[in-house]
Scaffold this motif. Sequence first.
Motif, mmCIF file in Angstrom:
data_model
loop_
_atom_site.group_PDB
_atom_site.id
_atom_site.type_symbol
_atom_site.label_atom_id
_atom_site.label_comp_id
_atom_site.label_asym_id
_atom_site.label_seq_id
_atom_site.Cartn_x
_atom_site.Cartn_y
_atom_site.Cartn_z
ATOM 1 N N VAL A 161 11.341 -2.199 13.900
ATOM 2 C CA VAL A 161 11.772 -0.977 13.218
ATOM 3 C C VAL A 161 10.558 -0.166 12.780
ATOM 4 N N LYS A 162 9.507 -0.849 12.364
ATOM 5 C CA LYS A 162 8.290 -0.156 11.935
ATOM 6 C C LYS A 162 7.726 0.717 13.054
ATOM 7 N N LYS A 163 7.834 0.249 14.303
ATOM 8 C CA LYS A 163 7.343 1.026 15.452
ATOM 9 C C LYS A 163 8.020 2.387 15.545
ATOM 10 N N LEU A 164 9.288 2.461 15.142
ATOM 11 C CA LEU A 164 10.026 3.721 15.196
ATOM 12 C C LEU A 164 9.412 4.760 14.256
ATOM 13 N N ASN A 179 0.831 -1.200 0.000
ATOM 14 C CA ASN A 179 0.000 0.000 0.000
ATOM 15 C C ASN A 179 0.867 1.252 0.000
ATOM 16 N N GLY A 180 0.341 2.306 -0.602
ATOM 17 C CA GLY A 180 1.086 3.539 -0.805
ATOM 18 C C GLY A 180 1.085 4.492 0.369
ATOM 19 N N ARG A 181 1.536 5.686 0.100
ATOM 20 C CA ARG A 181 1.691 6.834 0.981
ATOM 21 C C ARG A 181 3.057 6.795 1.665
ATOM 22 N N VAL A 182 3.707 7.929 1.684
ATOM 23 C CA VAL A 182 4.917 8.083 2.483
ATOM 24 C C VAL A 182 4.419 8.236 3.914
ATOM 25 N N ARG A 183 4.519 7.161 4.706
ATOM 26 C CA ARG A 183 3.895 7.083 6.032
ATOM 27 C C ARG A 183 4.828 7.460 7.176
ATOM 28 N N GLY A 184 6.087 7.555 6.884
ATOM 29 C CA GLY A 184 7.093 7.940 7.863
ATOM 30 C C GLY A 184 8.377 8.230 7.111
ATOM 31 N N ILE A 226 10.864 10.999 11.344
ATOM 32 C CA ILE A 226 9.612 11.754 11.393
ATOM 33 C C ILE A 226 8.488 10.723 11.249
ATOM 34 N N PRO A 227 7.784 10.412 12.339
ATOM 35 C CA PRO A 227 6.745 9.378 12.256
ATOM 36 C C PRO A 227 5.424 9.935 11.717
ATOM 37 N N ASN A 228 4.582 9.033 11.287
ATOM 38 C CA ASN A 228 3.204 9.364 10.898
ATOM 39 C C ASN A 228 3.111 10.564 9.966
ATOM 40 N N ALA A 259 20.885 -6.122 6.802
ATOM 41 C CA ALA A 259 20.947 -6.548 8.200
ATOM 42 C C ALA A 259 20.744 -5.367 9.147
ATOM 43 N N ASN A 260 21.395 -4.241 8.876
ATOM 44 C CA ASN A 260 21.248 -3.077 9.748
ATOM 45 C C ASN A 260 19.853 -2.475 9.655
ATOM 46 N N ILE A 261 19.294 -2.410 8.453
ATOM 47 C CA ILE A 261 17.946 -1.859 8.285
ATOM 48 C C ILE A 261 16.936 -2.667 9.099
ATOM 49 N N ALA A 262 17.162 -3.964 9.231
ATOM 50 C CA ALA A 262 16.247 -4.833 9.981
ATOM 51 C C ALA A 262 16.484 -4.795 11.486
ATOM 52 N N SER A 263 17.574 -4.175 11.917
ATOM 53 C CA SER A 263 17.975 -4.206 13.326
ATOM 54 C C SER A 263 17.480 -2.987 14.112
ATOM 55 N N GLU A 264 16.623 -3.233 15.089
ATOM 56 C CA GLU A 264 16.160 -2.152 15.959
ATOM 57 C C GLU A 264 17.339 -1.547 16.720
ATOM 58 N N THR A 265 18.297 -2.377 17.098
ATOM 59 C CA THR A 265 19.476 -1.914 17.837
ATOM 60 C C THR A 265 20.278 -0.912 17.010
#
Length: 195
Positions: free
Chosen positions: A183-186, A27-32, A67-69, A47-53
């Motif tokens: 990572v999505k939560k960020l 699905n579209g939209r620049v969401r964050g 910048i979220p949301n 690997a880094n993109i997938a890492s929350e750390t």
Amino acid sequence: MSIIIRACIEDGTIPDYICNPCEAGENGRVRGAAYIDKSLKAAITEANIASETWWAQHIESGKIKIIPNTRGTFDGGTKKTVTGFGDDKEKIIGKTFAAVVNDINHTGNEGFYEALENNYKDYIFAFRTKNELRVATDVMTGLEVKDAVEEDTDTTVVWQANITWDQNAPKMLVPVYLLTDAVKKLFTACVEIDE
């Protein structure tokens, strides 16, 4: 002795096409959005993109700003050409990309956007759609920030960042990474650094 014909493009091998009739699609939209310090360019790996750390470490150090949301668009790119040689009328040398990011967190962010607009050449742009994260391969080539005010009293004043960047051949598509839930939560909530 044999003759070798050289070209500055990939070897022509095309990977298999992936077809999944059960997949709903992205699905579209620049969401964050994220602005990643150019010093991290070599560290932008799957690997880094997938890492929350990895994200947390660089958010804390100030090298990544999220910048979220958001609400916005991405144009998918426009080819850049130069006059060709031989039988080629033109040569595609890369693409120029544009994104528009609207941020509802207006109050208090004038300093952030002013500094970002003045230092955009130091940052690599990234953005998420529903389940994917796209990260530019090089720094932004332009950033214009606006906060237009409309006449209607029910409208919302937002920061609107108009972003451009270039990518050179042969890597002319913006890399797409699947977002892990962590990572999505960020990109969906305000992040605060606990000191």
